[in-house]
Design a protein around this motif. Structure first.
Motif, PDB file in Angstrom:
ATOM      1  N   VAL A 197       1.033  -1.229   0.085  1.00 32.01           N
ATOM      2  CA  VAL A 197       0.181   0.055   0.011  1.00 32.01           C
ATOM      3  C   VAL A 197       0.885   1.503   0.076  1.00 32.01           C
ATOM      4  O   VAL A 197       0.491   2.210  -0.627  1.00 32.01           O
ATOM      5  CB  VAL A 197      -1.005  -0.094   1.434  1.00 32.01           C
ATOM      6  CG1 VAL A 197      -1.640   1.316   1.325  1.00 32.01           C
ATOM      7  CG2 VAL A 197      -2.168  -1.051   1.128  1.00 32.01           C
ATOM      8  N   ASP A 198       1.791   1.212   1.017  1.00 33.44           N
ATOM      9  CA  ASP A 198       2.874   2.253   1.030  1.00 33.44           C
ATOM     10  C   ASP A 198       3.354   2.716  -0.451  1.00 33.44           C
ATOM     11  O   ASP A 198       3.367   3.544  -0.974  1.00 33.44           O
ATOM     12  CB  ASP A 198       4.029   2.150   1.981  1.00 33.44           C
ATOM     13  CG  ASP A 198       3.573   2.349   3.497  1.00 33.44           C
ATOM     14  OD1 ASP A 198       2.160   2.687   3.428  1.00 33.44           O
ATOM     15  OD2 ASP A 198       4.048   1.941   4.219  1.00 33.44           O
ATOM     16  N   ALA A 199       4.179   1.451  -0.975  1.00 37.27           N
ATOM     17  CA  ALA A 199       4.660   1.693  -2.425  1.00 37.27           C
ATOM     18  C   ALA A 199       3.656   2.337  -3.645  1.00 37.27           C
ATOM     19  O   ALA A 199       3.983   3.130  -4.197  1.00 37.27           O
ATOM     20  CB  ALA A 199       5.065   0.274  -2.873  1.00 37.27           C
ATOM     21  N   ILE A 200       2.515   1.663  -3.801  1.00 40.03           N
ATOM     22  CA  ILE A 200       1.689   2.206  -4.446  1.00 40.03           C
ATOM     23  C   ILE A 200       1.084   3.712  -4.333  1.00 40.03           C
ATOM     24  O   ILE A 200       0.960   4.599  -5.198  1.00 40.03           O
ATOM     25  CB  ILE A 200       0.085   1.384  -4.637  1.00 40.03           C
ATOM     26  CG1 ILE A 200       0.366   0.060  -5.398  1.00 40.03           C
ATOM     27  CG2 ILE A 200      -0.876   1.918  -5.347  1.00 40.03           C
ATOM     28  CD1 ILE A 200      -0.649  -0.846  -5.223  1.00 40.03           C
ATOM     29  N   SER A 201       0.918   4.019  -3.060  1.00 41.41           N
ATOM     30  CA  SER A 201       0.741   5.443  -2.597  1.00 41.41           C
ATOM     31  C   SER A 201       2.006   6.416  -3.125  1.00 41.41           C
ATOM     32  O   SER A 201       1.495   7.655  -3.376  1.00 41.41           O
ATOM     33  CB  SER A 201       0.545   5.497  -0.972  1.00 41.41           C
ATOM     34  OG  SER A 201      -0.615   4.719  -0.628  1.00 41.41           O
ATOM     35  N   LEU A 202       3.121   5.791  -2.567  1.00 39.62           N
ATOM     36  CA  LEU A 202       4.280   6.588  -3.152  1.00 39.62           C
ATOM     37  C   LEU A 202       4.204   6.904  -4.795  1.00 39.62           C
ATOM     38  O   LEU A 202       4.434   7.957  -5.199  1.00 39.62           O
ATOM     39  CB  LEU A 202       5.727   6.099  -2.882  1.00 39.62           C
ATOM     40  CG  LEU A 202       6.893   6.760  -2.900  1.00 39.62           C
ATOM     41  CD1 LEU A 202       8.079   6.456  -1.801  1.00 39.62           C
ATOM     42  CD2 LEU A 202       7.429   6.738  -4.352  1.00 39.62           C
ATOM     43  N   GLY A 203       3.803   5.729  -5.385  1.00 37.99           N
ATOM     44  CA  GLY A 203       3.956   6.093  -6.880  1.00 37.99           C
ATOM     45  C   GLY A 203       2.797   7.328  -7.360  1.00 37.99           C
ATOM     46  O   GLY A 203       3.093   8.052  -8.247  1.00 37.99           O
ATOM     47  N   LEU A 204       1.458   6.965  -6.737  1.00 32.24           N
ATOM     48  CA  LEU A 204       0.555   8.041  -6.836  1.00 32.24           C
ATOM     49  C   LEU A 204       0.796   9.440  -6.597  1.00 32.24           C
ATOM     50  O   LEU A 204       0.632  10.253  -7.228  1.00 32.24           O
ATOM     51  CB  LEU A 204      -0.827   7.451  -6.506  1.00 32.24           C
ATOM     52  CG  LEU A 204      -1.427   6.010  -6.768  1.00 32.24           C
ATOM     53  CD1 LEU A 204      -2.618   5.772  -6.035  1.00 32.24           C
ATOM     54  CD2 LEU A 204      -1.819   6.503  -8.133  1.00 32.24           C
ATOM     55  N   ASN A 205       1.612   9.467  -5.239  1.00 28.46           N
ATOM     56  CA  ASN A 205       2.023  10.735  -4.823  1.00 28.46           C
ATOM     57  C   ASN A 205       3.065  11.715  -5.906  1.00 28.46           C
ATOM     58  O   ASN A 205       3.222  12.547  -5.855  1.00 28.46           O
ATOM     59  CB  ASN A 205       2.584  10.703  -3.412  1.00 28.46           C
ATOM     60  CG  ASN A 205       1.328  10.752  -2.448  1.00 28.46           C
ATOM     61  OD1 ASN A 205       0.390  11.415  -2.622  1.00 28.46           O
ATOM     62  ND2 ASN A 205       1.598   9.890  -1.522  1.00 28.46           N
ATOM     63  N   GLU A 206       3.775  10.495  -6.598  1.00 26.39           N
ATOM     64  CA  GLU A 206       4.752  10.903  -7.665  1.00 26.39           C
ATOM     65  C   GLU A 206       4.077  11.401  -8.892  1.00 26.39           C
ATOM     66  O   GLU A 206       4.972  11.815  -9.712  1.00 26.39           O
ATOM     67  CB  GLU A 206       5.706   9.871  -7.790  1.00 26.39           C
ATOM     68  CG  GLU A 206       6.889   9.557  -6.502  1.00 26.39           C
ATOM     69  CD  GLU A 206       7.733  10.931  -6.444  1.00 26.39           C
ATOM     70  OE1 GLU A 206       8.326  11.390  -7.567  1.00 26.39           O
ATOM     71  OE2 GLU A 206       7.874  11.157  -5.242  1.00 26.39           O
ATOM     72  N   GLY A 207       2.996  11.336  -8.973  1.00 25.98           N
ATOM     73  CA  GLY A 207       2.166  11.900 -10.152  1.00 25.98           C
ATOM     74  C   GLY A 207       1.955  10.524 -11.077  1.00 25.98           C
ATOM     75  O   GLY A 207       1.221  11.027 -12.297  1.00 25.98           O
ATOM     76  N   ILE A 208       2.194   9.439 -10.812  1.00 31.80           N
ATOM     77  CA  ILE A 208       1.572   8.278 -11.788  1.00 31.80           C
ATOM     78  C   ILE A 208       0.182   8.108 -11.716  1.00 31.80           C
ATOM     79  O   ILE A 208      -0.486   8.501 -10.312  1.00 31.80           O
ATOM     80  CB  ILE A 208       1.865   6.858 -11.237  1.00 31.80           C
ATOM     81  CG1 ILE A 208       3.877   7.099 -11.437  1.00 31.80           C
ATOM     82  CG2 ILE A 208       1.607   5.759 -11.893  1.00 31.80           C
ATOM     83  CD1 ILE A 208       4.487   5.610 -10.801  1.00 31.80           C
ATOM     84  N   GLN A 209      -0.520   7.958 -12.660  1.00 33.00           N
ATOM     85  CA  GLN A 209      -2.137   8.038 -12.499  1.00 33.00           C
ATOM     86  C   GLN A 209      -2.650   6.554 -12.841  1.00 33.00           C
ATOM     87  O   GLN A 209      -3.631   6.179 -12.481  1.00 33.00           O
ATOM     88  CB  GLN A 209      -2.670   8.997 -13.597  1.00 33.00           C
ATOM     89  CG  GLN A 209      -2.298  10.516 -13.439  1.00 33.00           C
ATOM     90  CD  GLN A 209      -1.716  11.097 -14.658  1.00 33.00           C
ATOM     91  OE1 GLN A 209      -0.801  10.550 -15.164  1.00 33.00           O
ATOM     92  NE2 GLN A 209      -2.373  12.160 -15.113  1.00 33.00           N
ATOM     93  N   VAL A 210      -2.002   5.807 -13.780  1.00 26.73           N
ATOM     94  CA  VAL A 210      -2.144   4.525 -14.037  1.00 26.73           C
ATOM     95  C   VAL A 210      -2.090   3.607 -13.210  1.00 26.73           C
ATOM     96  O   VAL A 210      -1.080   3.229 -12.823  1.00 26.73           O
ATOM     97  CB  VAL A 210      -1.814   4.314 -15.433  1.00 26.73           C
ATOM     98  CG1 VAL A 210      -2.157   2.729 -16.080  1.00 26.73           C
ATOM     99  CG2 VAL A 210      -2.242   5.177 -16.556  1.00 26.73           C
ATOM    100  N   ILE A 211      -3.293   2.804 -12.823  1.00 32.64           N
ATOM    101  CA  ILE A 211      -2.986   1.240 -12.208  1.00 32.64           C
ATOM    102  C   ILE A 211      -3.593   0.190 -12.883  1.00 32.64           C
ATOM    103  O   ILE A 211      -4.672   0.459 -13.117  1.00 32.64           O
ATOM    104  CB  ILE A 211      -3.563   1.449 -10.634  1.00 32.64           C
ATOM    105  CG1 ILE A 211      -3.089   2.620  -9.838  1.00 32.64           C
ATOM    106  CG2 ILE A 211      -3.369   0.394  -9.967  1.00 32.64           C
ATOM    107  CD1 ILE A 211      -3.689   2.812  -8.500  1.00 32.64           C
ATOM    108  N   ASP A 212      -2.738  -0.969 -13.302  1.00 35.44           N
ATOM    109  CA  ASP A 212      -3.175  -1.843 -13.988  1.00 35.44           C
ATOM    110  C   ASP A 212      -3.313  -3.088 -13.027  1.00 35.44           C
ATOM    111  O   ASP A 212      -2.642  -3.367 -12.604  1.00 35.44           O
ATOM    112  CB  ASP A 212      -2.183  -2.178 -15.162  1.00 35.44           C
ATOM    113  CG  ASP A 212      -2.728  -3.337 -15.737  1.00 35.44           C
ATOM    114  OD1 ASP A 212      -3.610  -3.322 -16.890  1.00 35.44           O
ATOM    115  OD2 ASP A 212      -2.244  -4.650 -15.403  1.00 35.44           O
TER     116      ASP A 212
END
Length: 282
Positions: A32-47
């Protein structure tokens, strides 16, 4: 960073893959922390997909994205071919929506072709779009002839994307699939973009060239592999990471631009296809 247009949205060329994520309860916080970090870095797409962990990946994604504005996300999930009929697809989709805790998916993909006629799947997808449960639908693991047949169907050209395996070692789609998709303004979603994070099998020469390029950019080899997949501005690369450090590295790879000399050096050890090749899978 050049944004990629997909289904009417412009998104970062880097997404988050979730294969094998959510399977281990002890790793949940880390993932959860890893995905949250990615989203906070501006990533929008989750597959994700109903197949991943029999729904466990979707559940973990659902828990994670509760803390983020829905309009900032571009959610992709996939239906199994045996569930892609007009009778079964709505039920699969409802379960996916429930696990993700959302009312709508941005892009719903047929995971691969099975025994259900593609005509029936397209009609089921169109019905779900009409009722607002998906914004768009697409396909995965379709080769050139598969797309051509799809485009001949009523509503077939409503398909805005195709997800296939693509990395420096699996370049067969460059021969005719990528040119066909570009001609039809269809972005590629690339899975397994960093050789499943395993470069130990590469020979010395290949590793040496990748390391030389990585050192020049003060980056890791994995970042170079990601930067290579998104070099054309028409690809969304979806590496998996359940680790925050790796997620940050992945996110930073969008800032790496490989020059023509570096691309030619990669071509010298990872050859472009000279003929039609079987579609790489898994």
């Amino acid at each position: 960073m050049k944004l990629v247009e997909i289904a009417g949205r412009k998104v970062s060329p880097l997404g988050i893959g979730t294969w094998n994520i959510g399977n281990d309860a002890q790793k949940e916080k880390m993932e959860v922390d890893a995905i949250s970090l990615g989203l906070n870095e501006g990533i929008q797409v989750i597959d994700t997909a109903e197949m991943y962990g029999d729904g466990k990946s979707e559940l973990l994604v659902g828990k994670t994205i509760k803390n983020f504005p829905r309009e900032n996300l571009f959610l992709i999930s996939k239906v199994l071919p045996e569930n892609a009929s007009r009778d079964k697809l709505p039920t699969s989709l409802d379960k996916t929506l429930m696990r993700l805790q959302v009312d709508q998916i941005d892009l719903y993909l047929l995971h691969w072709q099975g025994s259900v006629p593609i005509e029936e799947t397209v009609m089921a997808m169109e019905e779900m779009k009409k009722v607002g449960k998906i914004k768009s639908w697409g396909v995965s693991n379709f080769d050139t002839n598969d797309l051509k047949k799809l485009f001949e169907l009523p509503f077939g050209k409503n398909c805005p994307a195709n997800q296939v395996k693509y990395n420096v070692a699996d370049r067969g789609i460059e021969y005719d699939l990528i040119p066909f998709m570009k001609k039809n303004n269809m972005p590629l979603i690339a899975y397994s973009p960093i050789l499943k994070a395993n470069i130990s099998d590469l020979d010395h020469k290949k590793k040496a060239i990748l390391k030389e390029i990585a050192d020049h950019h003060q980056a890791s080899i994995f970042q170079i592999l990601l930067a290579w997949t998104i070099r054309d501005g028409h690809t969304i690369s979806i590496p998996k990471s359940g680790n925050s450090q790796h997620m940050k590295e992945n996110a930073d790879s969008v800032n790496i631009t490989l020059n023509e000399f570096e691309l030619s050096k990669i071509d010298s050890v990872f050859s472009k296809p000279q003929s039609k090749q079987r579609l790489a899978l898994w």
